[in-house]
Design a protein around this motif. Structure first.
Motif, mmCIF file in Angstrom:
data_model
loop_
_atom_site.group_PDB
_atom_site.id
_atom_site.type_symbol
_atom_site.label_atom_id
_atom_site.label_comp_id
_atom_site.label_asym_id
_atom_site.label_seq_id
_atom_site.Cartn_x
_atom_site.Cartn_y
_atom_site.Cartn_z
ATOM 1 N N ILE A 20 -3.970 4.501 2.580
ATOM 2 C CA ILE A 20 -3.113 3.384 2.983
ATOM 3 C C ILE A 20 -3.718 2.657 4.170
ATOM 4 C CG2 ILE A 20 -0.887 2.803 4.018
ATOM 5 C CD1 ILE A 20 0.300 5.126 2.318
ATOM 6 N N ILE A 21 -4.105 3.415 5.188
ATOM 7 C CA ILE A 21 -4.664 2.808 6.394
ATOM 8 C C ILE A 21 -5.974 2.089 6.078
ATOM 9 C CG2 ILE A 21 -5.701 3.325 8.644
ATOM 10 C CD1 ILE A 21 -3.626 5.521 8.994
ATOM 11 N N ALA A 22 -6.847 2.750 5.306
ATOM 12 C CA ALA A 22 -8.142 2.146 4.984
ATOM 13 C C ALA A 22 -7.979 0.847 4.202
ATOM 14 C CB ALA A 22 -8.992 3.137 4.180
ATOM 15 N N ASN A 23 -7.047 0.803 3.269
ATOM 16 C CA ASN A 23 -6.844 -0.403 2.461
ATOM 17 C C ASN A 23 -6.257 -1.545 3.285
ATOM 18 O OD1 ASN A 23 -7.844 0.886 0.234
ATOM 19 N ND2 ASN A 23 -5.862 1.272 -0.717
ATOM 20 N N ILE A 24 -5.354 -1.220 4.206
ATOM 21 C CA ILE A 24 -4.802 -2.257 5.085
ATOM 22 C C ILE A 24 -5.902 -2.845 5.952
ATOM 23 C CG2 ILE A 24 -3.297 -2.642 7.078
ATOM 24 C CD1 ILE A 24 -1.328 -0.656 5.819
ATOM 25 N N ILE A 25 -6.730 -1.981 6.524
ATOM 26 C CA ILE A 25 -7.832 -2.453 7.358
ATOM 27 C C ILE A 25 -8.803 -3.298 6.534
ATOM 28 C CG2 ILE A 25 -9.819 -1.728 8.753
ATOM 29 C CD1 ILE A 25 -8.175 0.745 9.560
ATOM 30 N N GLN A 50 0.812 -1.209 0.000
ATOM 31 C CA GLN A 50 0.000 0.000 0.000
ATOM 32 C C GLN A 50 0.850 1.265 0.000
ATOM 33 O OE1 GLN A 50 -3.135 0.061 -0.569
ATOM 34 N NE2 GLN A 50 -3.418 -2.167 -0.454
ATOM 35 N N VAL A 51 1.953 1.243 0.751
ATOM 36 C CA VAL A 51 2.828 2.421 0.764
ATOM 37 C C VAL A 51 3.436 2.643 -0.614
ATOM 38 C CG1 VAL A 51 4.936 3.411 1.734
ATOM 39 C CG2 VAL A 51 3.317 2.219 3.233
ATOM 40 N N ARG A 52 3.887 1.561 -1.233
ATOM 41 C CA ARG A 52 4.483 1.681 -2.561
ATOM 42 C C ARG A 52 3.474 2.207 -3.582
ATOM 43 N NH1 ARG A 52 8.817 2.935 -4.038
ATOM 44 N NH2 ARG A 52 10.037 1.206 -3.185
#
Length: 402
Positions: free
Chosen positions: A122-127, A71-73
């Protein structure tokens, strides 16, 4: 006797699995702050950090580091992920939300390297990935640990729970309806019958498939790389998977390159302690740039590094240095990586030394030929720093004390 049966408008597995998500409405109603810990019989576990009923962040599962890196990339490509470290002296601002990855994101955000939109995405996609895995996993159990609520400055981003939960339930319903219940998006597709696929697709599509489906990227990795949603991508591959032309295989997570620490000195000392001697890594590549890139990453991790840019001199130098692992370029002007690999395997010292082939060509034929000549693994250029360290830790774990 009532002989009426319950009629379901959706697959039964949908109702059974998404019931898990109802807990969030309860936690929101109670303004719960703390950790929601899920575990599965397969040994996987996930932790969601919740502040006043809102999910702040999550970690765990099959690929916690891979999903963060992915996600960061994708959403902050300008960041240098070769140096994953918080500033010297940085500490967690809370007593319970103690994830290095979360606080690294916050540090980037506060320094202006990461926009609020990118951080939230990023946070939303990880969750979202975590919630989908929890829904897909059967027989999960949960545990709640309550902590004092955080100050808003310690948790500046609150992705909307309601919208995310609707998205997960919709995705799970679609996943079931197209017959993907048994397919985990954490699995990696790899072509096992290229000749059959070649007769069913155009030459251009075949070349792309050979390049992408190398067993090193999960369905989620590929979806993000291609800018597609994982459902559409998996549906496209599904006929080939069912025909047995493509297999879905498990792949390892990336190694925790910054260990449990949060600064550069920790990177150097934690997680890379040596048993009784220094570990030496060699790179044989005619490109000085490739050797320089690998050398920077490897030396920063406190390993010895040997660069060899002339293939004809590789074997004598390797015999003198006796490295524990070798990165070997496949195509060089003065020597063949195939030939070097084959000759090394004839020498008793190098019989079991990991040899990692580097190539700008992802062709399956090259991979198969390299493995037949004794190669341990095959990586495509350019190589991400986190992949370099993951490969080293994977094949030299017997020399590295955690």
């Amino acid at each position: 006797m009532n002989d009426k049966s319950v009629q379901y408008s959706k697959p039964l597995a949908y109702y059974l699995q998404v019931k898990k998500l109802k807990i969030f409405s309860v936690l929101k109603h109670q303004s719960f702050s703390g950790e929601l810990f899920w575990s599965s019989p397969t040994g996987h576990h996930w932790t969601l950090f919740i502040n006043q009923g809102q999910v702040l962040y999550g970690t765990g599962g099959v690929h916690p580091i891979r999903q963060w890196y992915r996600q960061v990339r994708a959403h902050a490509p300008e960041l240098d992920l070769g140096q994953l470290a918080l500033p010297q002296g940085a500490t967690s601002p809370s007593v319970w939300l103690h994830c290095w990855d979360y606080h690294l994101l916050l540090d980037w955000f506060r320094q202006g390297y990461l926009s609020k939109k990118a951080l939230g995405t990023i946070i939303a996609n990880i969750i979202a990935d975590i919630l989908f895995d929890v829904v897909q996993s059967r027989a999960t159990q949960y545990q709640l640990t309550r902590y004092p609520a955080l100050d808003p400055n310690q948790a500046p981003i609150y992705p909307d729970n309601t919208e995310r939960l609707f998205a997960i339930t919709d995705l799970w319903q679609s996943w079931l309806e197209v017959g993907l219940e048994a397919y985990s998006p954490n699995l990696a597709p790899v072509i096992v019958h290229p000749e059959k696929i070649q007769t069913h697709v155009s030459p251009q599509v075949y070349t792309s498939l050979i390049h992408l489906l190398d067993g090193q990227r999960s369905l989620r990795d590929l979806a993000v790389k291609l800018g597609q949603d994982v459902l559409t991508l998996t549906q496209v591959l599904q006929p080939y998977i069912r025909a047995g032309w493509i297999s879905l295989v498990e792949i390892a997570d990336y190694a925790p390159v910054i260990g449990a620490g949060l600064n550069a000195s920790t990177v150097k000392n934690a997680g890379n302690k040596l048993c009784d001697r220094s570990v030496t890594i060699a790179c044989v590549d005619d490109s000085p740039m490739v050797c320089q890139t690998l050398g920077q990453v490897i030396r920063a991790a406190d390993y010895n590094f040997v660069a060899i840019t002339e293939g004809v001199k590789a074997i004598p130098i390797l015999l003198a240095q006796k490295p524990d692992l070798i990165f070997l370029d496949l195509v060089m002007p003065d020597a063949s990586g195939y030939e070097i690999c084959s000759n090394l395997r004839k020498i008793s010292y190098f019989k079991n030394v990991p040899i990692i082939i580097l190539s700008g060509n992802d062709g399956l034929v090259d991979q198969v030929r390299a493995r037949l000549l004794g190669a341990t693994d095959f990586l495509s250029k350019p190589i991400e720093p986190i992949v370099i360290l993951s490969v080293i830790q994977k094949y030299l774990k017997h020399l590295i004390v955690a």
